[in-house]
Structure formats: structure tokens, C-alpha cells
Design an enzyme around this catalytic site. Sequence first.
Site, PDB file in Angstrom:
ATOM      1  N   GLU A   1      -7.454   8.395   6.322  1.00 51.28           N
ATOM      2  CA  GLU A   1      -7.748   9.086   7.572  1.00 51.28           C
ATOM      3  C   GLU A   1      -8.217  10.530   7.420  1.00 51.28           C
ATOM      4  O   GLU A   1      -7.549  11.458   7.891  1.00 51.28           O
ATOM      5  CB  GLU A   1      -6.517   9.075   8.486  1.00 51.28           C
ATOM      6  CG  GLU A   1      -6.073   7.683   8.871  1.00 51.28           C
ATOM      7  CD  GLU A   1      -4.959   7.687   9.926  1.00 51.28           C
ATOM      8  OE1 GLU A   1      -4.465   8.769  10.280  1.00 51.28           O
ATOM      9  OE2 GLU A   1      -4.604   6.596  10.394  1.00 51.28           O
TER      10      GLU A   1
ATOM     11  N   ASN B   1      -7.342   1.791   9.977  1.00 50.75           N
ATOM     12  CA  ASN B   1      -6.013   1.997  10.554  1.00 50.75           C
ATOM     13  C   ASN B   1      -6.183   1.994  12.067  1.00 50.75           C
ATOM     14  O   ASN B   1      -6.917   2.825  12.611  1.00 50.75           O
ATOM     15  CB  ASN B   1      -5.434   3.360  10.138  1.00 50.75           C
ATOM     16  CG  ASN B   1      -5.211   3.475   8.633  1.00 50.75           C
ATOM     17  OD1 ASN B   1      -5.328   2.503   7.892  1.00 50.75           O
ATOM     18  ND2 ASN B   1      -4.876   4.677   8.183  1.00 50.75           N
TER      19      ASN B   1
ATOM     20  N   GLU C   1      -3.541  -0.122   8.244  1.00 51.04           N
ATOM     21  CA  GLU C   1      -2.331   0.288   8.981  1.00 51.04           C
ATOM     22  C   GLU C   1      -2.413  -0.251  10.397  1.00 51.04           C
ATOM     23  O   GLU C   1      -3.469  -0.211  11.026  1.00 51.04           O
ATOM     24  CB  GLU C   1      -2.212   1.818   9.121  1.00 51.04           C
ATOM     25  CG  GLU C   1      -1.845   2.548   7.865  1.00 51.04           C
ATOM     26  CD  GLU C   1      -1.712   4.063   8.081  1.00 51.04           C
ATOM     27  OE1 GLU C   1      -1.437   4.516   9.215  1.00 51.04           O
ATOM     28  OE2 GLU C   1      -1.911   4.780   7.086  1.00 51.04           O
TER      29      GLU C   1
ATOM     30  N   ARG D   1       0.854  -1.186   0.000  1.00 48.76           N
ATOM     31  CA  ARG D   1       0.000   0.000   0.000  1.00 48.76           C
ATOM     32  C   ARG D   1       0.890   1.237   0.000  1.00 48.76           C
ATOM     33  O   ARG D   1       1.686   1.422   0.923  1.00 48.76           O
ATOM     34  CB  ARG D   1      -0.912  -0.012   1.236  1.00 48.76           C
ATOM     35  CG  ARG D   1      -1.730   1.246   1.346  1.00 48.76           C
ATOM     36  CD  ARG D   1      -2.644   1.294   2.576  1.00 48.76           C
ATOM     37  NE  ARG D   1      -3.205   2.623   2.628  1.00 48.76           N
ATOM     38  CZ  ARG D   1      -3.223   3.408   3.699  1.00 48.76           C
ATOM     39  NH1 ARG D   1      -2.757   2.996   4.872  1.00 48.76           N
ATOM     40  NH2 ARG D   1      -3.725   4.627   3.617  1.00 48.76           N
TER      41      ARG D   1
ATOM     42  N   TYR E   1      -4.252   2.036  15.838  1.00 50.28           N
ATOM     43  CA  TYR E   1      -3.038   2.208  16.638  1.00 50.28           C
ATOM     44  C   TYR E   1      -3.277   1.941  18.115  1.00 50.28           C
ATOM     45  O   TYR E   1      -2.590   1.160  18.732  1.00 50.28           O
ATOM     46  CB  TYR E   1      -2.422   3.602  16.411  1.00 50.28           C
ATOM     47  CG  TYR E   1      -1.801   3.684  15.036  1.00 50.28           C
ATOM     48  CD1 TYR E   1      -0.486   3.306  14.833  1.00 50.28           C
ATOM     49  CD2 TYR E   1      -2.552   4.053  13.923  1.00 50.28           C
ATOM     50  CE1 TYR E   1       0.085   3.313  13.556  1.00 50.28           C
ATOM     51  CE2 TYR E   1      -1.998   4.061  12.651  1.00 50.28           C
ATOM     52  CZ  TYR E   1      -0.684   3.692  12.478  1.00 50.28           C
ATOM     53  OH  TYR E   1      -0.140   3.679  11.232  1.00 50.28           O
TER      54      TYR E   1
ATOM     55  N   HIS F   1      -3.263  10.868   0.662  1.00 51.45           N
ATOM     56  CA  HIS F   1      -2.750  10.691   2.023  1.00 51.45           C
ATOM     57  C   HIS F   1      -2.180  12.040   2.484  1.00 51.45           C
ATOM     58  O   HIS F   1      -0.986  12.205   2.682  1.00 51.45           O
ATOM     59  CB  HIS F   1      -1.699   9.569   2.044  1.00 51.45           C
ATOM     60  CG  HIS F   1      -1.389   9.016   3.405  1.00 51.45           C
ATOM     61  ND1 HIS F   1      -1.415   7.673   3.700  1.00 51.45           N
ATOM     62  CD2 HIS F   1      -1.020   9.625   4.557  1.00 51.45           C
ATOM     63  CE1 HIS F   1      -1.077   7.472   4.971  1.00 51.45           C
ATOM     64  NE2 HIS F   1      -0.826   8.655   5.510  1.00 51.45           N
TER      65      HIS F   1
HETATM   66  C1  GBH Z   1      -1.355   7.289  10.726  1.00 51.05           C
HETATM   67  O1  GBH Z   1      -1.972   8.236  11.527  1.00 51.05           O
HETATM   68  C2  GBH Z   1      -1.034   7.886   9.396  1.00 51.05           C
HETATM   69  O2  GBH Z   1      -1.912   7.407   8.393  1.00 51.05           O
HETATM   70  C3  GBH Z   1       0.384   7.687   8.974  1.00 51.05           C
HETATM   71  O3  GBH Z   1       0.685   8.542   7.914  1.00 51.05           O
HETATM   72  C4  GBH Z   1       1.286   7.897  10.162  1.00 51.05           C
HETATM   73  O4  GBH Z   1       2.636   7.920   9.813  1.00 51.05           O
HETATM   74  C5  GBH Z   1       1.019   6.804  11.134  1.00 51.05           C
HETATM   75  O5  GBH Z   1      -0.331   6.695  11.436  1.00 51.05           O
HETATM   76  C6  GBH Z   1       1.795   6.933  12.442  1.00 51.05           C
HETATM   77  O6  GBH Z   1       1.419   8.079  13.125  1.00 51.05           O
HETATM   78  O7  GBH Z   1      -5.855   9.617  21.467  1.00 51.05           O
HETATM   79  O8  GBH Z   1      -4.955  11.839  21.386  1.00 51.05           O
HETATM   80  O9  GBH Z   1      -3.441   9.965  21.652  1.00 51.05           O
HETATM   81  C7  GBH Z   1      -2.221   7.796  12.846  1.00 51.05           C
HETATM   82  C8  GBH Z   1      -3.148   8.681  13.512  1.00 51.05           C
HETATM   83  C9  GBH Z   1      -2.601   9.448  15.648  1.00 51.05           C
HETATM   84  C10 GBH Z   1      -4.635   8.234  15.263  1.00 51.05           C
HETATM   85  C11 GBH Z   1      -2.778   9.301  17.107  1.00 51.05           C
HETATM   86  C12 GBH Z   1      -4.836   8.118  16.733  1.00 51.05           C
HETATM   87  C13 GBH Z   1      -4.359   9.080  18.838  1.00 51.05           C
HETATM   88  C14 GBH Z   1      -4.560  10.452  19.380  1.00 51.05           C
HETATM   89  N1  GBH Z   1      -3.259   8.398  14.920  1.00 51.05           N
HETATM   90  N2  GBH Z   1      -4.170   9.208  17.413  1.00 51.05           N
HETATM   91  S1  GBH Z   1      -4.710  10.481  21.102  1.00 51.05           S
END
Ligand code: GBH
Length: 453
Positions: A172, A294, A366, A83, A296, A127
Site C-alpha cells: 500500500e 488489499n 488483504e 503473508r 476493505y 510494509h
Molecule cells: C491495511 O491498510 C494495512 O495494510 C494494514 O497494515 C492494516 O492493519 C489494515 O489494512 C487494517 O487497517 O475512505 O477515508 O474511510 C488499510 C488501509 C484504510 C484503506 C482505510 C482504505 C479508507 C479510508 N485502508 N481506507 S476512507
Amino acid sequence: AVPEFPRPLPRFPKEFLWGVSTSAAQIEGAVEEGGRGASTWDVFAGESGRIKDGSDARVATDHYHRYPEDVRLLKELGVGAYRFSVAWPRVVPDGRGAVNAAGLDFYDRLVDALLAAGIAPVPTLFHWDTPQVVEDGGGWLVRETAEWFAAYADAVAARLGDRVERWITLNEPAELTLLGYGLGQHAPGRELLFGALPAAHHQLLGHGLAVQALRARGARSIGIANSHGPTWAASDAAQDRHAADFYDRLLNRLFAEPVLLGRYPDEDVAELLPGNVDDDLKVISQPLDWYGINYYQPSLVGRPRGEATEVGGTRIPEGLPFAPQDIEGYPRTDFGWAVVPEGLTELLVGFRERYGKRLPPIVITENGCSYEGIDDRERIAYLDGHLRALHAAMAAGVDVRGYFVWSLLDNFEWAEGYARRFGLVHVDYATLTRTPKSSYRWFREVLREQAGG
Ligand code: GBH
């Protein structure tokens, strides 16, 4: 040596799609080559104080020149899919109008190199790298941007559609809306708070119009990559639950429901949107072949505290109706993000409960983490845990068709600059040398094992 498995992973379906992800603005560099126009990130990173380590993405990992080496790394790794994103300002430097053939040539070469290596290309059309001229005309706050985006999508499909099977429209839109237009911590650096919401609607409309453009070119496998996480209330108190619910509607449901259900999650939010959105919602909710997530970490959210806070690198000003908090009691990545694999199971099972038959098959577009070092045992533990959590969701009946690690390479991590390293492959930014990390060798073993009998 191959790092040891904690224990073998459960078996995923044979046709499960395994991949890794990147994005153009984070890896390509070569911002003035091949007729590329400026993007909002070129301009934003050029302003002092915007990027924490004072860097910019003019060179990044130099993928624009080194893509043959990166495709070799993908092939060695054994992924079935890659991707990447296509940079709108490379293909249509003025945002609208003339298509820059040299810009498309780059993606043409990349797609051919991937196919020759037996890897399915999965382009994302947007993106976050809006052409600066489009931004100067109002960017995603104005409706025309959605139409120009669709015209650009058509140009990409016209060139690559004979070889690309799977497409992603947007990455996103929630993050661009919140961080780019709401809080000003990402390009274009606007601090509009709730005035940012038209940018959400116009990105979603751009998604729908791009789906139409891709379908008209014969595309048969289209998805979107939305960021999602379970939202946990800081306590059972009504004020905390109310704040967490607001956050969930704003960052999860606002982006899922127009696409999946053809409506916004509530009246409050719909009232902040431009004009009569009903016709747009029909465009936005055209059927998708799969839905990209995505993931995290979860978000822990409580009532506002009357002061600004900082969570996971994001500064949250006072005056919002919620306050995200750090999640305690879990390991953390070096970005400070909590490592909560079971949050992925919770998210996916919750999606299926909420959206039922309206939910197409899911692809995790992701998932990954930032850690220093080449012998990155923590990243192996993170990915191992999340793959088990994903498998648990599938065992509970959630239809998941693929999983992509963020990211192939260390890269330009937006406002953090190069300080955060998400790659399976280390990049030495002085020499641009690529060095596979322990997690790369581990993932290669996982892929071999999953492919074997
Ligand atoms: C992605 O964004 C992007 O698509 C990518 O480009 C980037 O490099 C990658 O992740 C790593 O960052 O609850 O206030 O702690 C991730 C976006 C950012 C979403 C942090 C969740 C939590 C905010 N994420 N967020 S908080």
C-alpha cells in the site's frame, strides 16, 4: 464448537491459494533485539499524541519470540500460505550498507518453520517501517531511498531466495503517501498534502528496482500489494463526480497504472512528480506474475465542504479538492468502516474492464475487519460475504488466484494502537496469550471444506 455456516461457500479452484497476512511492525515487537535499527514507527509512536491509545509497538504481539506458537496456529488453521513482512531496519539497520546477519536469521528461522509446517512463506519486503536513518535523509521523498530499498531487497533474496517462491515488494504505497507524508497521521508524520507525491513515485521506483533485484536472484513469482476500492460519487452532480474522479485517480489509478500500464493516470499528477519520470516508468512497469489487491471498503466521495471531516478514523483537512463521506445503509465494523462485499466484485470486474490484457492474475492480499470479542460472528459474516463476492467476480471471468485474510492476530493497528482488533486469533496484551476466535474455527472449516472432494 464450530460456528455454523450461514450456508456452504461456493467452490474455489483446487489450486487457489488460501492464506492470512500480518506485518512486521504490527506484530514482531523486540525492536531493540538482534541488532535491529530504529524504524520511523518506533520514533513516531514515541512522540506524544500520535497514537490514539498512547501505545507503541515495542512489544506488540511479541511474535519475534513467539513465532513458533504462531506457526502452530497457522498449521492448525490449515492455510496454504502466510503473508508476513520483512523489517528493513532489522536486515539493514542503517538503511544502506552493512547487512545484519542476525536480522536475516530471524526470517530464516520463520521461513524454515513455515515450510516444515507445509505453509508457503510470502514475504512483503516493505510494509511501512522505513529505517529512521533513511527517513532522516529525506525518506521516500528522495530518489536514493528507492535504490537503498533495492539493495536491501537483494540481501533478503540472497538469503531466502532458495526457499521463498512468491514475493511481494511493497504494501500500500498509497496509504504511506497519503497518511504518512500527506496528512501526517502515520509515520513519518509529514503534512505535505500534494507535496507528498514524490513519495509515491519513489516507492513505485523502489518497487521496480526491487523487481529487478529479485529477478536477478531468480525469483519467478513477484507481486505488489496495492490498496484499492471502488470510488462512489456522493451524487450525480458534476462537482461530486469530479471530486470522486480526482480521488480515484489519486488513490487507485496513481498506484495501479504506472505498474500495469507504464504511465501515470493524468498530466496534472505527473506535473507534481520529480523530474522526467519516463525512464523510471519503464522500470516500474516490468511485468509482474500477479497483482495483489488489499480491499476493505468502497470510498464515497463528494465535493469539498469547506471544513475538515473525519471518516473511518482518518481526519481529512479542508482545502483538498474532495471530501470522503461515511457510507450509509450498510452494516459497519467497530472502526466505522462500511461492510460492502459487493464492492469487491465491482472493484475486480472494473479492474478487468479497465486494464484488460495488461492485468496479470489477481491475488487478494488483504481483506478483513475490526470487531471486538472472541465469539466474533460479525467477522464470520464479513468474510463469508466477501468470499461470495470474490467468487462472483471469478464467475464473471476475473482471474483471481488467492485470498489472504487480514489478519492472523490482533495487532498494533498503527495510529489506532491496540484498540482495533483485526485478528482471527485474539491477543491478550497483558499476557500475550493467543486465543482462537470463532472466526478462526469458521475459516478452518472453510479451508477443510474447500480442500475436500
Ligand atoms: C491495511 O491498510 C494495512 O495494510 C494494514 O497494515 C492494516 O492493519 C489494515 O489494512 C487494517 O487497517 O475512505 O477515508 O474511510 C488499510 C488501509 C484504510 C484503506 C482505510 C482504505 C479508507 C479510508 N485502508 N481506507 S476512507
